[in-house]
Scaffold this active site. Structure first.
Site, PDB file in Angstrom:
ATOM      1  N   GLU A 260       0.834  -1.201   0.000  1.00  0.00           N
ATOM      2  CA  GLU A 260       0.000   0.000   0.000  1.00  0.00           C
ATOM      3  C   GLU A 260       0.874   1.259   0.000  1.00  0.00           C
ATOM      4  O   GLU A 260       1.882   1.323   0.703  1.00  0.00           O
ATOM      5  CB  GLU A 260      -0.881  -0.005   1.251  1.00  0.00           C
ATOM      6  N   LYS A 322      -9.508   2.588  -2.597  1.00  0.00           N
ATOM      7  CA  LYS A 322      -9.958   2.031  -1.322  1.00  0.00           C
ATOM      8  C   LYS A 322     -11.375   2.506  -1.006  1.00  0.00           C
ATOM      9  O   LYS A 322     -11.672   3.700  -1.028  1.00  0.00           O
ATOM     10  CB  LYS A 322      -8.995   2.439  -0.210  1.00  0.00           C
ATOM     11  N   CYS A 372      -5.338  -2.595   2.942  1.00  0.00           N
ATOM     12  CA  CYS A 372      -5.123  -2.479   4.379  1.00  0.00           C
ATOM     13  C   CYS A 372      -6.310  -2.975   5.191  1.00  0.00           C
ATOM     14  O   CYS A 372      -6.668  -4.136   5.200  1.00  0.00           O
ATOM     15  CB  CYS A 372      -4.765  -1.025   4.706  1.00  0.00           C
TER      16      CYS A 372
END
Length: 508
Positions: A260, A322, A372
């Site tokens: 990430e 995300k 994440c």
């Protein structure tokens, strides 16, 4: 604090990943202790208080690491950082408080045989609510404590992590209330044994697969405090390209995965550093997954995204933004009303959630991206597979939390997603724990914490077959709280059967 409360809190801390010593079996003291205090407390109020203390204290202890990024990267003193896990525990304690009251109601009014399923549904409903309400935080799912034992988590492929947590908790709480030598207690023990036996058989068998790929994860271990320094950007690019080049010399690679926000610049601007990535990918002939910040220009200025890119050797790009952001980490909830609260991580402005869930595709690969924190949410993995993903990729940066239990706890939750969806998960992180998990939740390859490494993993399964849980996700997700509400209504409308649980019990 009673002995039962203390044992429940201590057992939960030692059962989940922690910095001292871990014994997953001790996590069972959490549902056992909660059920015990719920029915033995002298009053409903006392049961609620004990349930709250157990939930709040155990969550606070297990989430101690939440103070680290606030102090280390938010530049706040420990006096202001330490309350963060305390506040998180205080909120999570509300769920176990309600659960204790509900268990007390069920124990006093339902038949002993019906109380077992009631416990199962009550715990599963609690975890489901915890994963949805207030943006959701399903971090301490009971089933995650048993992720190191693949045999213990195979039930997630059929009833999901919440259902499996409920089943484990219910089968432990049932004999605590009914008596370990009662018929209900013996049935609960037999069912727990059967759950492990069947799980062991399933974990020992290979998962079906359509094909396999050779994946390589690069864990750069870039210093978080220097990562966004403009003078360090080229060094970061050079480091990842150098590590990747050597890794591909050592082992064949069909997919290269970087973590990430690997690239601390706006790749979409296609400047000199972006061109280096394009040239490297073309020369290597290997598709590359990496993370970088991104933006869109709007009338009001710029909107930021936490983005994952798939760059192919031909220069084609696809991206995923995300979807589920971290509160106070990537955005400030109600920020327009709370201007005095700043984000706790570095960066400029708030991120915005993405809108596209489609997998990133290359040839036979359909990569379902989880950035994440997204790996802790069952519904997001479900959406990726529903959209056609045959491999899940979780890129993360857990270096915010230092050498703590957080990276291990995060990995445990990713293992549950693999079993639920029957998909391999390639998990690339900046500082660890990078790993490849097979569709049975077994670790195929794993790196260490705060080390620079490349992690090759041959024969990563590419799977199109779906699990029972995936195929019946909607039914299971609604049936758990639906049946629980029906049993609660039945208990509320029934006369007291066991008055010993309504005021005459004595705390341990």
């Amino acid at each position: 604090m009673t002995t039962a409360t203390l044992l429940a809190v201590l057992g939960a801390w030692l059962g989940f990943a922690n910095p001292v010593y871990r014994l997953p079996l001790l996590a069972l003291t959490l549902p056992a202790g909660l059920a015990f205090v719920a029915v033995r407390a002298p009053s409903t109020g006392a049961a609620a208080k004990a349930g709250y203390v157990i939930g709040a204290a155990s969550a606070c202890a297990s989430l101690y690491w939440a103070a680290l990024p606030i102090h280390d990267y938010g530049n706040l003193p420990w006096l202001l950082a330490v309350p963060a896990p305390v506040l998180m525990g205080m909120v999570l304690g509300l769920y176990t408080m309600v659960l204790a009251v509900v268990l007390r109601l069920g124990a006093s009014r339902l038949s002993p045989w019906l109380f077992g399923p009631f416990c199962v549904l009550a715990w599963a409903s609690m975890e489901l609510a915890r994963g949805v309400l207030l943006t959701g935080f399903p971090w301490l799912a009971l089933a995650a404590a048993f992720s190191p034992w693949p045999a213990a988590i195979q039930g997630a492929a059929f009833i999901g992590a919440y259902g499996l947590s409920g089943l484990i908790a219910g089968l432990v709480a049932w004999p605590v209330v009914s008596g370990p030598l009662s018929r209900q207690g013996l049935v609960a023990v037999l069912l727990l044994a059967a759950l492990f036996f069947l799980g062991n058989d399933r974990a020992g068998r290979s998962a079906p697969k359509d094909a396999a790929i050779h994946a390589t994860i690069v864990q750069g271990n870039v210093d978080q405090s220097r990562k966004w320094d403009p003078d360090s950007q080229r060094d970061t690019v050079d480091k990842y390209i150098s590590l990747s080049t050597q890794a591909m010399r050592d082992a064949p690679t069909d997919l290269l995965v970087w973590p990430e926000t690997t690239m601390p610049f706006y790749y979409q601007d296609h400047g000199p550093l972006s061109q280096r990535l394009i040239d490297f990918t073309a020369a290597s002939g290997t598709p590359l997954v990496f993370g970088a910040p991104a933006y869109e220009t709007t009338i009001g200025g710029h909107v930021l995204f936490n983005r994952a890119y798939l760059l192919t050797p031909s220069g084609q790009e696809s991206a995923y933004d995300k979807e589920h952001l971290v509160p106070f980490g990537e955005y400030v909830p109600f920020g327009q009303y709370l201007p005095f609260i700043h984000k706790l991580v570095e960066g400029v402005g708030d991120f915005r959630p993405g809108r596209v869930e489609k997998p990133l595709t290359y040839g036979r690969l359909a990569l379902g991206m989880l950035i994440c924190y997204e790996a802790i949410f069952p519904e997001l993995a479900q959406q990726r597979v529903e959209a056609g993903a045959n491999v899940l990729v979780n890129i993360s940066n857990d270096s915010w939390f230092g050498d703590s239990a957080a990276p291990r706890q995060h990995l445990d939750l990713a293992m549950l997603r693999a079993v639920e969806q029957g998909r391999a998960i390639i998990r690339g992180t900046n500082s660890g724990i990078s790993a490849v998990i097979d569709p049975r939740g077994r670790i195929m390859a794993q790196g260490g914490l705060f080390t620079t490494l490349t992690l090759p993993c041959p024969e990563v399964p590419v799977v199109s077959e779906t699990t029972w849980f995936h195929r019946h996700y909607t039914l299971i997700t609604w049936a758990i709280p639906g049946l629980f509400v029906l049993l609660c209504l039945g208990a509320a409308l029934s006369p007291e059967r066991r008055p010993g649980f309504s005021g005459r019990g004595k705390p341990l």
